[in-house]
Each structure stands twice: as C-alpha cells, then as structure tokens.
Enzyme design. Structure first.
Site, PDB file in Angstrom:
ATOM      1  N   ASP A  14     -56.371 -72.597 -20.353  1.00  0.00           N
ATOM      2  CA  ASP A  14     -56.512 -71.155 -20.562  1.00  0.00           C
ATOM      3  C   ASP A  14     -55.674 -70.774 -21.778  1.00  0.00           C
ATOM      4  OD1 ASP A  14     -56.338 -68.350 -20.500  1.00  0.00           O
ATOM      5  OD2 ASP A  14     -56.219 -68.268 -18.318  1.00  0.00           O
ATOM      6  N   ASP A 108     -62.115 -67.942 -22.963  1.00  0.00           N
ATOM      7  CA  ASP A 108     -60.886 -68.671 -23.305  1.00  0.00           C
ATOM      8  C   ASP A 108     -60.413 -69.623 -22.202  1.00  0.00           C
ATOM      9  OD1 ASP A 108     -59.669 -66.961 -21.416  1.00  0.00           O
ATOM     10  OD2 ASP A 108     -57.812 -66.937 -22.588  1.00  0.00           O
ATOM     11  N   GLU A 109     -61.316 -69.981 -21.333  1.00  0.00           N
ATOM     12  CA  GLU A 109     -60.896 -70.730 -20.150  1.00  0.00           C
ATOM     13  C   GLU A 109     -61.967 -71.760 -19.783  1.00  0.00           C
ATOM     14  OE1 GLU A 109     -60.229 -69.222 -15.736  1.00  0.00           O
ATOM     15  OE2 GLU A 109     -60.045 -67.664 -17.240  1.00  0.00           O
TER      16      GLU A 109
HETATM   17  P1  TTP Z   1     -57.262 -63.829 -20.069  1.00  0.00           P
HETATM   18  O1  TTP Z   1     -57.202 -65.329 -20.165  1.00  0.00           O
HETATM   19  O2  TTP Z   1     -57.290 -63.217 -18.717  1.00  0.00           O
HETATM   20  O3  TTP Z   1     -56.021 -63.192 -20.814  1.00  0.00           O
HETATM   21  P2  TTP Z   1     -55.261 -63.645 -22.116  1.00  0.00           P
HETATM   22  O4  TTP Z   1     -55.798 -64.912 -22.682  1.00  0.00           O
HETATM   23  O5  TTP Z   1     -55.257 -62.497 -23.063  1.00  0.00           O
HETATM   24  O6  TTP Z   1     -53.787 -63.846 -21.605  1.00  0.00           O
HETATM   25  P3  TTP Z   1     -53.154 -65.017 -20.722  1.00  0.00           P
HETATM   26  O7  TTP Z   1     -52.108 -65.621 -21.589  1.00  0.00           O
HETATM   27  O8  TTP Z   1     -52.592 -64.353 -19.525  1.00  0.00           O
HETATM   28  O9  TTP Z   1     -54.268 -65.981 -20.420  1.00  0.00           O
HETATM   29  O10 TTP Z   1     -58.503 -63.274 -20.867  1.00  0.00           O
HETATM   30  C1  TTP Z   1     -58.977 -63.869 -22.067  1.00  0.00           C
HETATM   31  C2  TTP Z   1     -59.456 -62.825 -23.037  1.00  0.00           C
HETATM   32  O11 TTP Z   1     -60.476 -62.035 -22.448  1.00  0.00           O
HETATM   33  C3  TTP Z   1     -58.369 -61.860 -23.449  1.00  0.00           C
HETATM   34  O12 TTP Z   1     -57.622 -62.312 -24.564  1.00  0.00           O
HETATM   35  C4  TTP Z   1     -59.133 -60.604 -23.743  1.00  0.00           C
HETATM   36  C5  TTP Z   1     -60.341 -60.670 -22.863  1.00  0.00           C
HETATM   37  N1  TTP Z   1     -60.179 -59.754 -21.709  1.00  0.00           N
HETATM   38  C6  TTP Z   1     -60.715 -58.467 -21.779  1.00  0.00           C
HETATM   39  O13 TTP Z   1     -61.353 -58.110 -22.768  1.00  0.00           O
HETATM   40  N2  TTP Z   1     -60.539 -57.620 -20.720  1.00  0.00           N
HETATM   41  C7  TTP Z   1     -59.839 -57.973 -19.591  1.00  0.00           C
HETATM   42  O14 TTP Z   1     -59.672 -57.162 -18.660  1.00  0.00           O
HETATM   43  C8  TTP Z   1     -59.279 -59.306 -19.532  1.00  0.00           C
HETATM   44  C9  TTP Z   1     -58.500 -59.752 -18.319  1.00  0.00           C
HETATM   45  C10 TTP Z   1     -59.481 -60.140 -20.605  1.00  0.00           C
HETATM   46 MG    MG Z   2     -56.100 -66.580 -21.436  1.00  0.00          MG
END
Ligand code: TTP
Ligand code: MG
Length: 361
Positions: A14, A108-109
């Site tokens: 992730d 992103d995962e």
């Molecule tokens: P996430 O992997 O949930 O968040 P992140 O990568 O920003 O942070 P983390 O380090 O905790 O993993 O989500 C991936 C991307 O998806 C994030 O950068 C932006 C998008 N996203 C949204 O647009 N709206 C949302 O509510 C969430 C949770 C994510």
């Molecule tokens: Mg993320």
C-alpha cells in the site's frame, strides 16, 4: 509433526499517502509541508493528506473547511487522477518483475502471491524489501508492505507500521498478533457489525474467538464464518488476478444544490454518461440503481431489476425516471445524483456456469 504444512507467501503493498506523495515528489516546494489533495472550496473534501498534515488530524474524506480549521497553513493541491493512474501502472510494472499473481485492490494497493516467484526467492520478505527499494529508487515514492501466509494478515501487516513499514506475520505468531487487534481491524467488520459485537460484550479478538460458529452464523449469516476463520488466522481467499466487473456507474455532485427542471436535465445527463460508459466498457446488466443525496447529506438508493438487458438509453431512461419519481424530494433540492447498472445474482451465476462449461468442453 508428521507432515510439514506449506504456507502461501502473500505480500500486501500500500503506497503511503499516495496522491499527496506524488504531488510532493513532483513539486519540491511542497515537500515537508502539510498538504491536502482535493478542492479547497466550501463543498470540497480531502482525497488524501500528507503525513505532515495528518499530524493536525487532517484525513481522507474530511470536508476541506474542517481540514483548514485544524491546520491553517494547509496547502491544497488539485487532484490529477490520470497522472496517479499512470504512476499506479509503474508500480504494477515493478510487481510484475517478481510475480504475475497480482490482485489490485485500489489505485495504490495490491496483493501479490509470491509462493512461486520469478526470482526464486525463498523468503517473501526479501521480495517485499526489493519492491520497496525499487519503488523508492525508481519512482521516488514510499510504500508499506505486509508479508504473511494469507491476504487478511498481509493487509493488517502492511497497515501496522505505516509509513515506510515492513512487517512480517509468521504463521506461529498469527494468533498472538491477532489478539493485539481491536475487532474493528478485521476485514469485513465495519462500524455496524462492531457495534453489534460490542453490544454482545465482544471487544477483543479472544472474546470473538469464544463465540461458536453456530452463534456467529446465526448473528451474521455467511459473514459469521469469515469472522470465525479470521480470528483463528484462517483465510483461504486466493489472490485473484482477473476480477469480473459487476457494475458500471456514474454520479455527479453539483456545485450548488439543484431544484425543479434543473434536476430533470441533470438526470438526463447522468443517463447519457452512464450509457456512454456502458458502451465503452462493453458492459450490461439487468439491475439499475439510482442514488440521490440531499443537501443534508442523507443518501437514498432505489433499485429495480428489468427483464431486458440494460445497455441502451431506450431501456434505461424510462426505468431511471420511474426510480427517480419514487423518491420524495425535499424542498431544498438535491446535491448528488448517480446511476449504475449491475449484474443480478442470476446473471453472475449464469456467467460462472458458462465459464465452467467452457473449461470442460
Ligand atoms: P489510501 O491508501 O487509503 O490512503 P493513502 O495512500 O493516501 O495513505 P496511507 O499512507 O494511509 O495508505 O488511499 C489511496 C489513495 O486513494 C489516496 O492517496 C487518495 C485516494 N483516496 C480518496 O480519494 N478518497 C478517500 O476517501 C481515500 C481513503 C483515498
Ligand atoms: Mg495508501
């Protein structure tokens, strides 16, 4: 021990603060600063925040106005979705150096099954390290990785030491690890389920484990078995490389709440866009779902199943209008309108059946 159990080797990757990190990488002036990706306007929400901004309590899905209140020096950056998708593809190309068994979960995962892998590495942790290093050196970004013998634990592991995390959960440590988790951390246990479990006096994993399978399925149906297994460290879900699309939809949030004839116009636009997307993706289904959100954020959905396949405007438009007419609108108007077409259970079963038949023919 008579026979050696062979465990699968699963990695969950992730990206850290994905959209925000891409922006900070591309714009050095933003590095080390609290930034939010999203619209700053009164109706905007934060898509994601940099770790500098998270220290102030800013997080994904938070209204931008609230975020600015928490962190007055917050810098808002417009989202560049196409660009993030291109970066996501580069990340995937890195994964493909090590395995083809990749299941993307979001932009992103992803899960990777590296039980067999292209570099014949015996240890999954070595692959996780290499992936993190490749992402850092070649893309200038940071990822967290979790390694374990199933998807459930690999995912929990990758969340465990974010950002820049690398966490391994060995089979013989699984129960001990699970017992440190609140039940909310379990896949599939959302706020509603957690509330029901709390009402039964279940707050911790050992308390959840004390519930019998019969009791859990009585309470939660099929999901009961999933919880029963997870709390014992069991998750047999495979890493699925091709996910069948089950629905196609589109929705629009209006800059200003709309009323009267503007709503009819908006509904027509959403129908046109839905039909365009269905054609582009060569998708059809028999179920139509309408989503409406009111200015106070109350959200309603209405669904109907049609006898005809929904793949063109002539069949979709009258059904969409009928669904819409069944919604009682408040005088304040609406702020969001959405439509989606999905496969019915029957359609999915039929498709599965015909796929199995082709395997035998
Ligand atoms: P996430 O992997 O949930 O968040 P992140 O990568 O920003 O942070 P983390 O380090 O905790 O993993 O989500 C991936 C991307 O998806 C994030 O950068 C932006 C998008 N996203 C949204 O647009 N709206 C949302 O509510 C969430 C949770 C994510
Ligand atoms: Mg993320």
């Amino acid at each position: 021990m008579s026979s050696k159990t062979t465990y699968r080797k699963i990695i969950h990757v992730d990206m850290d603060a994905f959209f925000a990190s891409v922006e900070q990488r591309d714009h050095p002036a933003l590095r080390g600063k609290p930034i939010a990706v999203g619209h700053a306007g009164a109706r905007g929400v934060v898509a994601t925040a940099s770790y500098e901004a998270r220290k102030f309590g800013v997080h994904s899905a938070m209204p931008s106005a609230k975020a600015r209140e928490l962190c007055p020096e917050l810098i808002f950056v417009h989202s560049r979705m196409k660009h993030y998708q291109a970066v996501s593809k580069q990340v995937r190309e890195i994964f493909e150096r090590y395995t083809d068994v990749i299941e993307p979960v979001s932009i992103d995962e992803a899960y990777l099954d590296v039980t067999e892998n292209k570099i014949n590495a015996p240890l999954a942790i070595d692959i996780a390290k290499r992936i993190k290093k490749d992402i850092r050196e070649e893309l200038g970004l940071v990822a967290s990785a979790g390694v374990s013998y199933n998807k459930f634990l690999a995912k929990i592991a990758s969340d465990h030491r974010k950002p820049d995390g690398l966490c391994v959960i060995h089979p013989d440590q699984a129960i001990e690890f699970i017992d440190t988790l609140p039940i909310e951390a379990f896949w599939g246990i959302g706020p509603a389920t957690a509330k029901r479990l709390h009402a039964l006096g279940v707050q911790t994993a050992p308390q959840l484990r004390a519930l019998s399978l019969a009791r859990l399925t009585e309470l939660f149906g099929k999901a009961g078995l999933i919880y029963y297994n997870f709390v014992r460290g069991i998750d047999d879900r495979p890493v699925v490389t091709h996910r069948e699309r089950k629905s196609v939809g589109c929705e629009e949030t209006f800059g200003k709440d709309i009323k009267g004839p503007l709503i009819d116009k908006a509904l027509q636009e959403v129908i046109t866009e839905l039909v365009r997307r269905l054609k582009n993706r060569n998708f059809s289904g028999k179920r139509l779902t309408l989503k409406v959100r009111f200015p106070d954020f109350t959200t309603l959905t209405r669904s109907a199943t049609s006898n005809a396949v929904l793949d063109n405007e002539e069949v979709i438009a009258p059904l969409a209008q009928k669904l819409f007419q069944s919604v009682e609108l408040p005088a304040s108007g609406i702020r969001l309108l959405g439509l989606s077409v999905s496969k019915t259970e029957q359609e999915l079963r039929e498709r599965e059946f015909s796929e199995q038949m082709t395997l035998f023919s």
